[in-house]
Structure formats: structure tokens, C-alpha cells
Design a protein around this motif. Structure first.
Motif, PDB file in Angstrom:
ATOM      1  N   UNK A   1       0.832  -1.211   0.000  1.00 32.80           N
ATOM      2  CA  UNK A   1       0.000   0.000   0.000  1.00 32.80           C
ATOM      3  C   UNK A   1       0.866   1.260   0.000  1.00 32.80           C
ATOM      4  N   UNK A   2       1.933   1.227   0.799  1.00 35.54           N
ATOM      5  CA  UNK A   2       2.796   2.400   0.874  1.00 35.54           C
ATOM      6  C   UNK A   2       3.556   2.612  -0.432  1.00 35.54           C
ATOM      7  N   UNK A   3       3.974   1.541  -1.071  1.00 33.34           N
ATOM      8  CA  UNK A   3       4.657   1.656  -2.364  1.00 33.34           C
ATOM      9  C   UNK A   3       3.708   2.226  -3.422  1.00 33.34           C
ATOM     10  N   UNK A   4       2.443   1.805  -3.367  1.00 27.71           N
ATOM     11  CA  UNK A   4       1.452   2.356  -4.296  1.00 27.71           C
ATOM     12  C   UNK A   4       1.340   3.868  -4.132  1.00 27.71           C
ATOM     13  N   UNK A   5       1.244   4.309  -2.873  1.00 28.27           N
ATOM     14  CA  UNK A   5       1.142   5.735  -2.624  1.00 28.27           C
ATOM     15  C   UNK A   5       2.374   6.480  -3.123  1.00 28.27           C
ATOM     16  N   UNK A   6       3.547   5.889  -2.961  1.00 29.60           N
ATOM     17  CA  UNK A   6       4.770   6.538  -3.431  1.00 29.60           C
ATOM     18  C   UNK A   6       4.790   6.645  -4.952  1.00 29.60           C
ATOM     19  N   UNK A   7       4.249   5.633  -5.619  1.00 29.19           N
ATOM     20  CA  UNK A   7       4.152   5.691  -7.079  1.00 29.19           C
ATOM     21  C   UNK A   7       3.168   6.780  -7.487  1.00 29.19           C
ATOM     22  N   UNK A   8       2.016   6.824  -6.824  1.00 30.84           N
ATOM     23  CA  UNK A   8       1.003   7.825  -7.165  1.00 30.84           C
ATOM     24  C   UNK A   8       1.459   9.245  -6.821  1.00 30.84           C
ATOM     25  N   UNK A   9       2.307   9.368  -5.815  1.00 32.94           N
ATOM     26  CA  UNK A   9       2.861  10.687  -5.460  1.00 32.94           C
ATOM     27  C   UNK A   9       4.082  11.045  -6.311  1.00 32.94           C
TER      28      UNK A   9
ATOM     29  N   UNK B   1      15.720 -12.483 -14.868  1.00 35.44           N
ATOM     30  CA  UNK B   1      17.133 -12.064 -14.879  1.00 35.44           C
ATOM     31  C   UNK B   1      17.336 -10.552 -15.037  1.00 35.44           C
ATOM     32  N   UNK B   2      16.243  -9.807 -14.981  1.00 34.52           N
ATOM     33  CA  UNK B   2      16.370  -8.342 -15.094  1.00 34.52           C
ATOM     34  C   UNK B   2      15.859  -7.617 -13.848  1.00 34.52           C
ATOM     35  N   UNK B   3      14.894  -8.201 -13.157  1.00 37.81           N
ATOM     36  CA  UNK B   3      14.390  -7.585 -11.939  1.00 37.81           C
ATOM     37  C   UNK B   3      12.935  -7.163 -12.036  1.00 37.81           C
ATOM     38  N   UNK B   4      12.516  -6.361 -11.073  1.00 36.83           N
ATOM     39  CA  UNK B   4      11.128  -5.903 -10.974  1.00 36.83           C
ATOM     40  C   UNK B   4      11.064  -4.399 -11.213  1.00 36.83           C
ATOM     41  N   UNK B   5      10.114  -3.995 -12.051  1.00 38.27           N
ATOM     42  CA  UNK B   5       9.986  -2.592 -12.442  1.00 38.27           C
ATOM     43  C   UNK B   5       8.549  -2.119 -12.253  1.00 38.27           C
ATOM     44  N   UNK B   6       8.405  -0.815 -11.969  1.00 40.42           N
ATOM     45  CA  UNK B   6       7.065  -0.217 -11.970  1.00 40.42           C
ATOM     46  C   UNK B   6       6.559  -0.254 -13.406  1.00 40.42           C
ATOM     47  N   UNK B   7       5.305  -0.671 -13.600  1.00 36.90           N
ATOM     48  CA  UNK B   7       4.741  -0.793 -14.941  1.00 36.90           C
ATOM     49  C   UNK B   7       4.805   0.529 -15.686  1.00 36.90           C
ATOM     50  N   UNK B   8       5.171   0.456 -16.948  1.00 31.52           N
ATOM     51  CA  UNK B   8       5.237   1.637 -17.804  1.00 31.52           C
ATOM     52  C   UNK B   8       4.163   1.466 -18.862  1.00 31.52           C
ATOM     53  N   UNK B   9       2.983   2.061 -18.628  1.00 28.93           N
ATOM     54  CA  UNK B   9       1.818   1.806 -19.463  1.00 28.93           C
ATOM     55  C   UNK B   9       1.974   2.372 -20.876  1.00 28.93           C
TER      56      UNK B   9
ATOM     57  N   UNK C   1      -9.111  -0.965 -10.078  1.00 28.15           N
ATOM     58  CA  UNK C   1      -8.911   0.225  -9.252  1.00 28.15           C
ATOM     59  C   UNK C   1      -7.485   0.765  -9.277  1.00 28.15           C
ATOM     60  N   UNK C   2      -6.517  -0.110  -9.092  1.00 28.25           N
ATOM     61  CA  UNK C   2      -5.125   0.337  -9.012  1.00 28.25           C
ATOM     62  C   UNK C   2      -4.676   0.927 -10.338  1.00 28.25           C
ATOM     63  N   UNK C   3      -5.055   0.295 -11.450  1.00 25.94           N
ATOM     64  CA  UNK C   3      -4.654   0.809 -12.753  1.00 25.94           C
ATOM     65  C   UNK C   3      -5.299   2.164 -13.041  1.00 25.94           C
TER      66      UNK C   3
END
Length: 225
Positions: free
Chosen positions: A18-26, A69-77, A159-161
Motif C-alpha cells: 500500500x505504501x509503495x502504491x502511494x509513493x508511485x502515485x505521489x 534475470x532483469x528484476x522488478x519494475x514499476x509498470x510503464x503503461x 482500481x489500481x490501474x
């Protein structure tokens, strides 16, 4: 994180998600940014397994993507993502809002008025994040009155999207008051009990909001497909 009983019922991984979501939205975390388990574990003072669980939650909500082998990224729509969201939101919300008219009772109207009143306060404070959170609350409340459990479930899954798309709209509205006024008009349309007015208002709102985002997507670095 404030230790109240309602919050503490959530697992730690959900609280972090939840906190990571808020940081992305902010926009403290950017779209397309890599999320490192080690750094996040150190930042939150938790195990990497807890961070891994939090990231899996975000991945299930399509807010992050994991690449082998590359990692996790915030989605880039992409523009295609936005087009699909416009179409789906228009279909779901225009139907749900018109169906909600017959189920709208006085206590529902009061609840929606309270949300719109909160939006007025956030608009006066020029608090875009607060407005976008209340936008989601308003739309979800009305969709919840449509009487179709499958539509409600599908909408909940988006909702999140939807909230992630909204995070850039502050740069396209003339003011916070304009955004608030749109929701005041949506509520007035619902109270009017006129199906045509409600349908028109919902479509105008989604088309304005989403096409503004789509039309300026190059400015916010959404990708072409």
C-alpha cells in the motif's frame, strides 16, 4: 504507519504494498523505475521475503512487472493500455451509473454528497492526490450500487490501474475546482434520475479525463506499441 486495530489486521507485506502504491502515485517512485528487493528491505527494515510478497501483490494488480534475470519494475503503461482502459471504463461506468439510478436512496445520496464535500475541501487546498483518491471513492461507490456483482468485481480489479492513470491529470485540468465541479455535476445528474443526462455526464467525464491523458502521453513518457 499508525498502529490502529484496523490497519494492524493487514499483513506487513500488504502494508508495504500500500505504501509503495502511494509513493508511485505521489511520483516519489517513477513509472518504469526498477525496484530492488535489497534496498526496499533495508528501507522498511524487513526481510527480503516480505518485500517479495509485497511486490507480488503489486504484480497481481499489474502495477509492477517482473522480468526474468532483469528484476522488478514499476509498470510503464502504453497508449494501447490507455485506449483499452478508456473503452472498458466507458462501457462499465456508463452502464453501472445508469443502473444505479433505480437503486439510489436518500442515504446513498447523502454518502455521495459527503464525498463531494470532501472533494471541495481538497480542491480548496489544491490537493490533487486527495482529489484523485476521492474520485476513486465516488466512482466505486456508484458502481457498487449497480446491482451486478460481476461488473462490481471487474471494476474493483481495475482500481489500481485507474488510480495510476489519474496521477498525471493535475497538469491537464485548469484547476482543482474544475475537477471538483465535474463530480458535483455527476452527482446532480444522478439525483435528476434522468438516464440520458447520467449517461452523457459519465461519458463526457471519462472521455475528457482519459483522452487528456492519452493526447498528452508523450509528455509523460508513456510508450507507443
Amino acid at each position: 504507519m499508525q498502529p490502529n486495530s484496523a490497519i494492524m489486521q493487514k499483513p506487513l507485506s500488504e502494508l508495504i504494498a500500500d505504501e509503495l502504491k502511494q509513493k508511485i502515485w505521489n511520483e516519489e517512485i517513477q513509472l518504469g523505475e526498477r525496484l530492488l528487493e535489497t534496498d526496499l528491505a533495508e528501507s522498511y527494515d524487513v526481510s527480503r521475503s516480505t518485500i517479495r510478497e509485497a511486490l507480488k501483490i503489486l504484480e497481481s494488480e499489474e502495477l509492477v512487472v517482473s522480468q526474468a534475470r532483469k528484476g522488478t519494475y514499476v509498470a510503464d503503461f502504453t497508449n494501447q493500455d490507455i485506449n483499452e482502459m478508456i473503452e472498458l471504463r466507458t462501457l462499465l461506468e456508463s452502464h453501472a451509473f445508469t443502473q444505479a439510478i433505480n437503486r439510489l436512496e436518500s442515504h446513498h445520496t447523502k454518502d455521495l454528497e459527503a464525498i463531494v464535500d470532501e472533494m471541495k475541501q481538497k480542491a480548496d487546498e489544491k490537493d490533487w492526490n486527495g482529489l484523485f483518491d476521492l474520485d476513486m471513492k465516488f466512482h466505486s461507490y456508484v458502481v457498487g450500487l449497480c446491482g451486478n456483482t460481476r461488473i462490481i468485481k471487474i471494476y474493483d480489479s481495475l482500481q489500481v490501474q485507474i488510480r495510476t492513470f489519474l496521477m498525471h491529470l493535475d497538469r491537464y485540468y485548469s484547476s482543482t475546482q474544475a475537477f471538483y465541479n465535474e463530480h458535483k455535476q455527476l452527482l446532480e445528474a444522478l439525483v435528476s434520475n434522468d438516464v440520458h443526462i447520467v449517461n452523457d455526464r459519465v461519458r463526457e467525464h471519462i472521455e475528457y479525463v482519459e483522452t487528456k491523458l492519452l493526447g498528452q502521453s508523450s509528455d509523460i513518457e508513456f510508450k507507443e506499441v
